[in-house]
Design an enzyme around this catalytic site. Structure first.
Site, PDB file in Angstrom:
ATOM      1  N   HIS A  81      11.399   8.213 -48.451  1.00 38.48           N
ATOM      2  CA  HIS A  81      12.453   8.654 -48.245  1.00 38.48           C
ATOM      3  C   HIS A  81      12.192  10.245 -47.789  1.00 38.48           C
ATOM      4  CE1 HIS A  81      16.499   9.757 -48.982  1.00 38.48           C
ATOM      5  NE2 HIS A  81      17.082   8.616 -48.962  1.00 38.48           N
ATOM      6  N   GLY A 163      18.845  32.125 -53.122  1.00 33.90           N
ATOM      7  CA  GLY A 163      17.238  31.978 -53.627  1.00 33.90           C
ATOM      8  C   GLY A 163      16.583  32.751 -52.351  1.00 33.90           C
ATOM      9  N   PRO A 164      15.271  32.717 -52.529  1.00 26.01           N
ATOM     10  CA  PRO A 164      14.299  33.545 -51.622  1.00 26.01           C
ATOM     11  C   PRO A 164      14.366  32.736 -50.369  1.00 26.01           C
ATOM     12  CG  PRO A 164      12.992  32.252 -53.295  1.00 26.01           C
ATOM     13  CD  PRO A 164      14.469  32.121 -53.678  1.00 26.01           C
ATOM     14  N   PRO A 169       6.679  26.805 -53.629  1.00 25.67           N
ATOM     15  CA  PRO A 169       5.333  26.045 -53.516  1.00 25.67           C
ATOM     16  C   PRO A 169       5.324  24.497 -53.748  1.00 25.67           C
ATOM     17  CG  PRO A 169       4.835  27.747 -54.777  1.00 25.67           C
ATOM     18  CD  PRO A 169       6.226  28.119 -54.378  1.00 25.67           C
ATOM     19  N   GLY A 172       9.794  22.930 -53.573  1.00 23.77           N
ATOM     20  CA  GLY A 172      10.398  23.126 -52.276  1.00 23.77           C
ATOM     21  C   GLY A 172      11.859  23.844 -52.368  1.00 23.77           C
TER      22      GLY A 172
END
Length: 505
Positions: A81, A163-164, A169, A172
Site C-alpha cells: 500500500h 511542521g518542518p 527520518p 516520515g
C-alpha cells in the site's frame, strides 16, 4: 455529546505487538471507544477505527501518532500500500451531533500539534485542505515516503502545512484531514497473473481517470492474488453495489470474473442494506422493515436528539420538514407537561389542581402521538416516492401510477394535518399552563406555546405543498383550508400564553 469517528492508518501490519501498543495508546485516552483494528500483512498496514467526543478525539489520535513514531521505521518498511509516514493518514468523520466543521477544526489543531511537538511534517487533506491541490489524498501521497524525502525540501508545492520542511527520518510525514464516511472495499480478480487486468480495471473505475465519482482505486498484488483496492469516499453518491458492478463489468470485458470481495474496517449498516435492496430489486423498501432497526428504536424509546438532528442534516430527503414539525410539537407538549408537573400537588395552587392535572395527562398523551407522527411523516414521503417510481407504460400502468400518486399525496397531506391539529391542542394547553400554572415556570409555558405555533405552521406548509402537487388540486382543497384554520387558532392560543409571560416579566 457530539461524537466523531477517527480512522488512523499505520504503516505496520506484520508485528502484532506493535499494533497492540498503538491501539492501547489510543484507548488510554478518556472516553475513547475502539471499534475495530484491521491489519493486513501484505499491505503491511493497520487501520484503527475509534469513536470519541469532539473534546478528546484529537488527543487520542495524537497518542497513536506518537506511539507509531517511536515503534515504526519507514526506512525499513515495505508493503503493497502507498504510504508517506509511520502514521500515514488520520481522517476525522462527523457522527451524531458533530459537524464537518468540527472535524476540520480537529484536523487542523492536531496537525499543528504534531508538527510542533513531534517534528513530523503534516499535510491537510480533503475537507481540511488549505489549498485545492491537496484535497485528494492520492495527490498528497504521490511519490510516497521515498520520493517525498527530496521533494519536501526542493519543491514549494510539497511544503507541509505544519511542521518542518524536512521529512522525519523514521516517521516520515502524515496526512490529516476531515471527510465523510469512507468505505475501504477490495475486489479480488483471481491469481497474481491477472495483476495487469486489475490495474486496468482500477484505472477504469476510479474517478480521477474518468470512472466513478468518489471512488479511488488501485490495482495491487496481495497474497498472490490480483486485487482492485478501492476507497469509496461518498457512498451516498456512489454506493457499494455500483462500485462492485463497475469492477465486475470492466473485469468481465477483459475475460476475468471477480472471485470475492472484502471490507477493511467498518461500514455503515445502511450501505450494506442498500446493496442488498438493489441486488434483490426490492420496491418500496424502508429501514423500518429491518427487524433490528425497530428493536433498537423501541429499546431506546426512539432516536436520540443528536441522532435525529444528524438524520435531518444528511442529504437524505427524510426526515424532512413534516417530521421536524412533529418533533418540535413533541418538545412543546413536553414543556407544557413540565409546567403542569411543577404546579400540581402544591397547596398554593390547590384551586387549579384538578385542571392542571388534566393538562399534565393530556400533554403527555399528545407528546406520544406527535412522536409517532415523526416517523409516520417520513413513511408518507416514502409512499409518494414509491408511487412516482411506478411504470409509466402501458396506458393501464400509467393510469395506475397516476392514481397511486394521488392517493400517496393525499396520505402525505393528511399526516401533517394531524400534526397541526394536535399542535393546536398543545398550544391551548400551554396557554392554560401560562395563565394558571406555577408563575415561576411561566416562561417555559410561553416557549411551549411558541413552539406549538411554529410546529403547526410548519405542518400546514407540508399539507399545502402535497395538495399543490396533486393533478387535481380540488381533491385536497378541504385539507389545505383546514390547515390554514388550525394555524390561525394556534396563533391565537400562543398569543394568550405570550401575554401571560409578558405580565410576569
Amino acid at each position: 455529546m457530539p461524537l466523531v469517528e477517527c480512522v488512523p492508518n499505520f504503516s505496520e501490519g506484520q508485528r502484532p505487538e506493535v499494533v497492540r501498543q498503538i491501539r492501547d495508546a489510543i484507548a488510554a485516552v478518556p472516553q475513547v471507544t475502539i471499534l475495530d483494528v484491521s491489519s493486513d500483512t501484505s499491505h503491511n498496514r493497520t487501520v484503527v477505527t475509534f469513536v470519541a467526543p469532539v473534546a478528546t478525539a484529537a488527543d487520542a489520535a495524537f497518542a497513536g501518532i506518537r506511539m507509531a513514531q517511536s515503534l515504526i521505521d519507514l526506512q525499513s518498511h515495505r508493503g503493497a500500500h502507498p504510504r508517506i509516514g509511520a502514521t500515514d493518514v488520520v481522517p476525522f468523520v462527523p457522527l451524531e451531533g458533530a459537524t464537518m466543521q468540527d472535524c476540520v477544526a480537529l484536523a487542523r489543531a492536531l496537525g499543528e500539534r504534531v508538527g510542533r511537538e513531534l517534528s513530523i511534517p503534516v499535510y491537510l487533506y480533503e475537507r481540511a485542505a488549505t489549498r485545492p491541490d491537496r484535497e485528494n489524498l492520492a495527490d498528497v501521497r504521490r511519490g510516497e515516503y521515498e520520493g517525498l524525502r527530496e521533494l519536501i525540501r526542493t519543491d514549494p508545492k510539497r511544503a507541509p502545512d505544519f511542521g518542518p520542511r524536512e521529512i522525519h527520518p523514521t516517521a516520515g510525514a502524515v496526512a490529516i484531514g476531515a471527510r465523510p464516511f469512507l468505505v475501504a472495499f477490495n475486489v479480488y480478480l483471481g491469481p497474481a497473473s491477472n495483476l495487469a487486468i486489475a490495474k486496468q480495471v482500477a484505472k477504469a473505475v476510479r474517478g480521477s481517470s474518468g470512472g466513478l465519482r468518489y471512488v479511488k482505486a488501485l490495482g495491487l498484488e496481495v497474497d498472490g492474488q490480483a486485487q482492485v483496492s478501492m476507497n469509496l469516499v461518498d457512498t451516498e453518491q456512489t454506493p457499494l453495489h455500483r462500485a462492485f458492478e463497475a469492477v465486475r463489468t470492466e473485469a468481465q470485458a477483459l475475460g476475468v470474473t471477480p472471485t470475492w470481495s472484502e471490507l477493511v474496517g467498518l461500514i455503515p449498516e445502511r450501505v450494506l442494506v442498500d446493496a442488498g435492496v438493489r441486488h434483490v430489486q426490492l420496491r418500496g423498501f424502508t429501514q423500518d422493515q429491518v427487524l433490528e432497526h425497530q428493536i433498537r428504536s423501541a429499546a431506546s424509546a426512539g432516536p436520540s436528539l443528536t441522532g435525529f438532528t444528524a438524520a435531518v442534516a444528511s442529504a437524505a430527503p427524510t426526515p424532512g420538514g413534516g417530521s421536524v414539525a412533529a418533533y418540535v410539537g413533541t418538545l412543546a407538549a413536553a414543556l407544557t407537561q413540565m409546567v403542569a408537573g411543577l404546579t400540581v400537588g402544591k397547596p398554593k395552587f390547590a384551586a387549579v389542581d384538578a385542571e392542571m392535572r388534566a393538562v399534565l395527562g393530556e400533554s403527555s398523551a399528545l407528546a406520544a402521538k406527535l412522536s409517532d407522527l415523526v416517523t409516520r411523516d417520513a413513511d408518507s414521503y416514502a409512499a409518494v416516492s414509491a408511487a412516482y417510481k411506478m411504470p409509466k407504460e402501458p396506458d393501464a400502468a400509467a393510469a395506475a401510477r397516476r392514481e397511486a400518486i394521488a392517493q400517496a399525496l393525499m396520505g402525505a397531506a393528511r399526516v401533517p394535518l394531524e400534526t397541526a391539529q394536535i399542535c393546536l391542542r398543545v398550544a391551548q394547553l400551554a396557554a392554560t399552563a401560562a395563565t394558571q400554572g406555577n408563575p415561576n415556570a411561566v416562561s417555559d409555558a410561553g416557549v411551549a406555546a411558541l413552539l406549538a405555533e411554529a410546529a403547526c405552521r410548519g405542518a400546514a406548509y407540508n399539507v399545502r405543498i402535497n395538495v399543490a402537487a396533486l393533478t387535481d388540486p380540488t381533491m385536497g382543497h378541504g385539507l389545505a383550508e383546514e390547515a390554514e384554520r388550525l394555524v390561525g387558532a394556534t396563533t391565537h392560543a400562543a398569543a394568550i400564553a405570550t401575554e401571560a409571560v409578558e405580565r410576569h416579566l
